[in-house]
Motif scaffolding. Sequence first.
Motif, PDB file in Angstrom:
ATOM      1  N   TYR A  69       0.823  -1.210   0.000  1.00 49.13           N
ATOM      2  CA  TYR A  69       0.000   0.000   0.000  1.00 49.13           C
ATOM      3  C   TYR A  69       0.859   1.263   0.000  1.00 49.13           C
ATOM      4  O   TYR A  69       0.471   2.296  -0.514  1.00 49.13           O
ATOM      5  N   ALA A  70       2.057   1.149   0.592  1.00 46.37           N
ATOM      6  CA  ALA A  70       2.928   2.324   0.724  1.00 46.37           C
ATOM      7  C   ALA A  70       3.836   2.524  -0.491  1.00 46.37           C
ATOM      8  O   ALA A  70       4.756   3.343  -0.448  1.00 46.37           O
ATOM      9  N   ALA A  71       3.593   1.806  -1.571  1.00 48.11           N
ATOM     10  CA  ALA A  71       4.459   1.903  -2.754  1.00 48.11           C
ATOM     11  C   ALA A  71       4.484   3.325  -3.300  1.00 48.11           C
ATOM     12  O   ALA A  71       3.474   4.021  -3.323  1.00 48.11           O
ATOM     13  N   ARG A  80       3.646   3.965 -13.413  1.00 50.46           N
ATOM     14  CA  ARG A  80       2.261   4.299 -13.090  1.00 50.46           C
ATOM     15  C   ARG A  80       1.729   3.323 -12.052  1.00 50.46           C
ATOM     16  O   ARG A  80       1.604   2.131 -12.308  1.00 50.46           O
ATOM     17  N   ILE A  81       1.457   3.840 -10.869  1.00 43.67           N
ATOM     18  CA  ILE A  81       0.874   3.030  -9.803  1.00 43.67           C
ATOM     19  C   ILE A  81      -0.624   3.319  -9.753  1.00 43.67           C
ATOM     20  O   ILE A  81      -1.028   4.484  -9.716  1.00 43.67           O
ATOM     21  N   ILE A  82      -1.432   2.289  -9.787  1.00 39.00           N
ATOM     22  CA  ILE A  82      -2.891   2.461  -9.749  1.00 39.00           C
ATOM     23  C   ILE A  82      -3.304   2.763  -8.311  1.00 39.00           C
ATOM     24  O   ILE A  82      -3.034   1.977  -7.402  1.00 39.00           O
ATOM     25  N   ARG A  83      -3.963   3.916  -8.118  1.00 45.24           N
ATOM     26  CA  ARG A  83      -4.321   4.359  -6.775  1.00 45.24           C
ATOM     27  C   ARG A  83      -5.824   4.574  -6.637  1.00 45.24           C
ATOM     28  O   ARG A  83      -6.525   4.824  -7.623  1.00 45.24           O
ATOM     29  N   THR A 106      -8.526   8.067  -1.624  1.00 39.17           N
ATOM     30  CA  THR A 106      -7.467   8.021  -0.603  1.00 39.17           C
ATOM     31  C   THR A 106      -6.070   8.126  -1.190  1.00 39.17           C
ATOM     32  O   THR A 106      -5.111   8.361  -0.476  1.00 39.17           O
ATOM     33  N   GLN A 107      -5.949   7.933  -2.524  1.00 37.70           N
ATOM     34  CA  GLN A 107      -4.656   7.930  -3.203  1.00 37.70           C
ATOM     35  C   GLN A 107      -3.750   6.800  -2.714  1.00 37.70           C
ATOM     36  O   GLN A 107      -2.534   6.833  -2.910  1.00 37.70           O
ATOM     37  N   GLN A 108      -4.344   5.791  -2.092  1.00 35.81           N
ATOM     38  CA  GLN A 108      -3.578   4.641  -1.617  1.00 35.81           C
ATOM     39  C   GLN A 108      -3.392   3.647  -2.756  1.00 35.81           C
ATOM     40  O   GLN A 108      -4.280   3.435  -3.573  1.00 35.81           O
ATOM     41  N   CYS A 109      -2.216   3.055  -2.820  1.00 37.18           N
ATOM     42  CA  CYS A 109      -1.905   2.093  -3.866  1.00 37.18           C
ATOM     43  C   CYS A 109      -2.867   0.907  -3.812  1.00 37.18           C
ATOM     44  O   CYS A 109      -3.159   0.379  -2.732  1.00 37.18           O
ATOM     45  N   LYS A 110      -3.369   0.493  -4.966  1.00 35.76           N
ATOM     46  CA  LYS A 110      -4.297  -0.644  -5.035  1.00 35.76           C
ATOM     47  C   LYS A 110      -3.578  -1.972  -5.203  1.00 35.76           C
ATOM     48  O   LYS A 110      -4.208  -3.010  -5.384  1.00 35.76           O
ATOM     49  N   GLY A 111      -2.241  -1.925  -5.178  1.00 36.52           N
ATOM     50  CA  GLY A 111      -1.478  -3.170  -5.260  1.00 36.52           C
ATOM     51  C   GLY A 111      -0.968  -3.528  -6.644  1.00 36.52           C
ATOM     52  O   GLY A 111      -0.286  -4.531  -6.814  1.00 36.52           O
ATOM     53  N   ILE A 112      -1.300  -2.701  -7.649  1.00 32.73           N
ATOM     54  CA  ILE A 112      -0.831  -2.987  -9.003  1.00 32.73           C
ATOM     55  C   ILE A 112      -0.299  -1.724  -9.663  1.00 32.73           C
ATOM     56  O   ILE A 112      -0.615  -0.605  -9.240  1.00 32.73           O
ATOM     57  N   GLY A 113       0.498  -1.921 -10.706  1.00 33.04           N
ATOM     58  CA  GLY A 113       1.043  -0.769 -11.425  1.00 33.04           C
ATOM     59  C   GLY A 113       1.635  -1.222 -12.753  1.00 33.04           C
ATOM     60  O   GLY A 113       1.620  -2.409 -13.091  1.00 33.04           O
TER      61      GLY A 113
END
Length: 210
Positions: A56-58, A88-91, A95-102
């Motif tokens: 999540y902190a990526a 590109r990190i999918i957020r 919340t702008q929190q990382c969704k775990g993929i990019g």
Amino acid sequence: MGASLHRAMWCLLSLDSVKEALEMNNTEHGGFTLRVDHASPTNDASRSVFVGNLPYAAEEETLRSHFETYLSRFDVNERDGSAVSSVRIIRDKDTQQCKGIGYIMLRDATLVSLALGLHESKYMRRELRVQKKRAFEGLRATAERSSKKSKVDVKGGDVRNAKRRRSRSEKSTAPGKAGMSKRAATEQKVNKRVKKLQKRATKGMGKKKN
């Protein structure tokens, strides 16, 4: 405001300077790498990789560094620029929190096979899942088609078949005597009959012959 960022913003004010603005992509400002692209981001699957299992902190900078450090060991064309063109990190939009993929877009397609070497590499204590973007999107499209087909089947003939199967199942387990199912009631009858026959056979064996 730094000179490089100021120059990029100035370039964006003129449609004739789009090309010059795009040249600011991957330049550094305040410890961060600028990402300058068209309003509709460049999406070249032939030179991109999918990255999964991100924490999540990526962050874009640390993920970029993770790939660049590894690729620099094998990149024989470093003079052509950074191996990583964009990150590109999918957020989550709220919340702008990382969704775990990019997605990582590389300088050219020849780097894709090298980037796949980072599959299961450790990033912020997580093992990354790295695969070709086209392969990932193909799997996702297949899954979506299967999901849609299942929905269509449920809305169509499969519903009738399911109802028939459920109806037969309910009949076979319909309550009999004392709340028992038909199957249980039948088994009980058979058992009673067997016991009765066994008793008769035992009595017959006990009789004396004249």
